[in-house]
Scaffold this motif. Sequence first.
Motif, PDB file in Angstrom:
ATOM      1  N   GLU A 174     -32.312   6.393   4.383  1.00  0.00           N
ATOM      2  CA  GLU A 174     -32.621   6.111   2.982  1.00  0.00           C
ATOM      3  C   GLU A 174     -31.314   5.817   2.259  1.00  0.00           C
ATOM      4  O   GLU A 174     -30.358   6.587   2.345  1.00  0.00           O
ATOM      5  CB  GLU A 174     -33.317   7.308   2.319  1.00  0.00           C
ATOM      6  CG  GLU A 174     -33.563   7.075   0.827  1.00  0.00           C
ATOM      7  CD  GLU A 174     -34.320   8.211   0.141  1.00  0.00           C
ATOM      8  OE1 GLU A 174     -34.606   9.235   0.802  1.00  0.00           O
ATOM      9  OE2 GLU A 174     -34.597   8.074  -1.059  1.00  0.00           O
ATOM     10  N   ASN A 178     -34.769   2.902  -2.604  1.00  0.00           N
ATOM     11  CA  ASN A 178     -35.546   3.361  -3.763  1.00  0.00           C
ATOM     12  C   ASN A 178     -35.648   2.252  -4.804  1.00  0.00           C
ATOM     13  O   ASN A 178     -34.657   1.594  -5.121  1.00  0.00           O
ATOM     14  CB  ASN A 178     -34.867   4.568  -4.406  1.00  0.00           C
ATOM     15  CG  ASN A 178     -34.952   5.785  -3.520  1.00  0.00           C
ATOM     16  OD1 ASN A 178     -36.001   6.386  -3.364  1.00  0.00           O
ATOM     17  ND2 ASN A 178     -33.829   6.132  -2.892  1.00  0.00           N
ATOM     18  N   GLU A 205     -39.159   2.466  -1.343  1.00  0.00           N
ATOM     19  CA  GLU A 205     -39.751   3.733  -1.764  1.00  0.00           C
ATOM     20  C   GLU A 205     -40.095   3.640  -3.246  1.00  0.00           C
ATOM     21  O   GLU A 205     -39.212   3.380  -4.075  1.00  0.00           O
ATOM     22  CB  GLU A 205     -38.772   4.892  -1.517  1.00  0.00           C
ATOM     23  CG  GLU A 205     -38.488   5.106  -0.030  1.00  0.00           C
ATOM     24  CD  GLU A 205     -37.744   6.405   0.254  1.00  0.00           C
ATOM     25  OE1 GLU A 205     -37.544   7.205  -0.683  1.00  0.00           O
ATOM     26  OE2 GLU A 205     -37.355   6.601   1.423  1.00  0.00           O
ATOM     27  N   ASP A 264     -43.134   7.684  -2.609  1.00  0.00           N
ATOM     28  CA  ASP A 264     -42.082   8.704  -2.712  1.00  0.00           C
ATOM     29  C   ASP A 264     -42.549   9.888  -3.559  1.00  0.00           C
ATOM     30  O   ASP A 264     -43.451   9.744  -4.389  1.00  0.00           O
ATOM     31  CB  ASP A 264     -40.851   8.048  -3.380  1.00  0.00           C
ATOM     32  CG  ASP A 264     -39.556   8.748  -3.018  1.00  0.00           C
ATOM     33  OD1 ASP A 264     -39.587   9.768  -2.311  1.00  0.00           O
ATOM     34  OD2 ASP A 264     -38.491   8.250  -3.464  1.00  0.00           O
ATOM     35  N   LYS A 292     -44.030  10.298   1.417  1.00  0.00           N
ATOM     36  CA  LYS A 292     -42.958  11.288   1.481  1.00  0.00           C
ATOM     37  C   LYS A 292     -43.334  12.495   0.616  1.00  0.00           C
ATOM     38  O   LYS A 292     -43.538  12.349  -0.588  1.00  0.00           O
ATOM     39  CB  LYS A 292     -41.641  10.664   0.989  1.00  0.00           C
ATOM     40  CG  LYS A 292     -41.191   9.480   1.842  1.00  0.00           C
ATOM     41  CD  LYS A 292     -39.830   8.945   1.403  1.00  0.00           C
ATOM     42  CE  LYS A 292     -38.722   9.837   1.924  1.00  0.00           C
ATOM     43  NZ  LYS A 292     -37.382   9.266   1.610  1.00  0.00           N
ATOM     44  N   GLU A 300     -39.524  15.756   2.794  1.00  0.00           N
ATOM     45  CA  GLU A 300     -38.193  15.603   2.172  1.00  0.00           C
ATOM     46  C   GLU A 300     -37.527  16.964   2.015  1.00  0.00           C
ATOM     47  O   GLU A 300     -38.206  17.972   1.856  1.00  0.00           O
ATOM     48  CB  GLU A 300     -38.339  15.035   0.756  1.00  0.00           C
ATOM     49  CG  GLU A 300     -38.865  13.636   0.649  1.00  0.00           C
ATOM     50  CD  GLU A 300     -38.819  13.154  -0.814  1.00  0.00           C
ATOM     51  OE1 GLU A 300     -39.102  13.956  -1.715  1.00  0.00           O
ATOM     52  OE2 GLU A 300     -38.477  11.985  -1.023  1.00  0.00           O
TER      53      GLU A 300
END
Length: 559
Positions: free
Chosen positions: A347, A402, A434, A464, A485, A521
């Motif tokens: 990520e 992201n 994400e 996310d 996630k 996460e």
Amino acid sequence: MPASPNAIRAEEHKVASFANMQAVIDAIPNPTFVKDRSHRLVLINASACSLFGHSRETMLSRSHVDLFPEDQMRGFHAADDLAFETGREDENEEEVTDSTGRVRHVITRKRIALIDGSEHLVASVNDITAAREAEARSRYLAFHDTLTGLPNRAMLQERIEQGLSRKTHSGALLYIDLDHFKEVNDTYGHPVGDELIQEFASRLSEIVRAADTVARLGGDEFAVFLSDTSHDPDADDVCRRTLIAAARAFKLTGAQVFVGASIGVVLTAGIPIIPSELQRRADVALYQAKNDGRGCFRIFTEALDDRAKHRQAIQADLRDALATGSGLEVHYQPMMDISSGEIEGFEALLRWQHPTRGRVMPDEFISIAERSGQIIELDEWVLTTACIEAAGWERQLRLSVNISPIEFAYGDLPSMLERALLKSGLDPARLELEITEGVLIEDPAQALDTFKRIKALGVQIALDDFGVGYSSLGYFRQFPFDKVKIDRSFISEMLDSSRARCIVQAAISLALGLKIKVVAEGVETEQQFALLAEQGCTQAQGYLIGRPMQVPQFQPRVA
Ligand code: C2E
Ligand code: CA
Ligand code: CA
């Protein structure tokens, strides 16, 4: 003393000559009349009679005290006297009440001397009512909002100036913003949005006293200037009532909607301050109210001001950083496949090495950049940089980036993606975005369109921070996510809280049922990792597996 026969004859002669002049004066289209020294009308034309709304007999015989209000009479007489005295042509604007109501005219008087030596005034009336009304209307328009009839920004400014000029002024300025107004406007159309604004304006006006000012600043922004808060209701009270008024259902044509309001307040009590500074402070407080989740009010304090100044400094520095690209870095945090123990991708997380503040973390500046709109540029910078770097990695693993809800809603994400892929040459199949669920609710139809265009490029999409937002299961039916996630907060609590554990299990089961990957996460301990493995979670991310690093580490710390 009785009048002499000669005097009587002279008077009769004069009346007779006035009678002769009647036909002449009637031919004058302007209302015209002649008065003598004792304010008596001796001659009046047809046009003047019809203007005042009385017959000639009435006008000539009755005392005018019966025909016009006393204050007007006094004004006429004073102007008459002045004209007799000076002999000047005297243009005097007077209010004259006709039979239908109050109107304004200009009356021009001129003293004349007749052959017999007597003095008279000839007055001709010039009707300027229409012009005066037009002036009043444009004055009104300059100081009012047409949709609501409320005072506008200019009038508010005047009221604030007046209020602040009083030494003892203890008042308050409220800046009010409707929450979710844009959604109402977009969903139901502008006429319905206008109705909402009007209804809120009237609710707001009912809350305050007559001496206070409620103004519309534009769009869904309102302001209230409280002229005196030393008595009830005080500013807190007005804020609370305003929040309730905004939260009540709005029954509009074809729709019942719920909005809400955010309020920034500044109290003026005893502080010497200029209006623009007062307004800036109300703005600072309003920003805070919005930042604290909306639907609330915040009162200006020096501490809030420091935060606002910090925010502005961050914005300015970020602008420099974006212009030069210096100080910005992308770090990469690994995600591990739980069953194989292999790193499966990274990520991208933005890092900012600030010239004087040192390392600034995303939580400190992402929300600031989102508010200022700089996030659009920032996200493109991260996406492009990460794609270029990932294209050169020794192992061609997956890259997750992201994307801010702001970019998703207001930017052109598919075009930005195409640019980054083209520039980097990265295989789209390696790229994953994400997004948080917040982006999907504002305009689901548009979100779905964007979603499809991204997938058409061959790029995957992960949901996310699952569990902390609305977490509607409906999204999974509508939006074909490739991955979910689970938010860090559930993982950190799952060992101690059976509820958190249960939610994690439910999210894993959901993902497995949908045949999509599920990532935990913020995995920090072996116990968390073991429990997740037992529950069937497919992937883990967190300090246990690896921290974000500038150069990706392809070996996991646990195995
Ligand atoms: P996020 O997307 O949920 O990113 C994960 C955050 O959790 C990262 O914080 C990461 O460093 C941190 N983290 C990872 N593992 C652990 C762990 O085991 N324990 C703890 N306590 N924390 C862990 P970071 O880098 O500070 O980023 C914070 C947030 O800022 C991100 O949350 C993301 O929403 C946003 N962000 C970061 N980079 C970008 C970017 O390039 N663009 C956008 N739009 N947002 C970004
Ligand atoms: Ca993320
Ligand atoms: Ca996250």
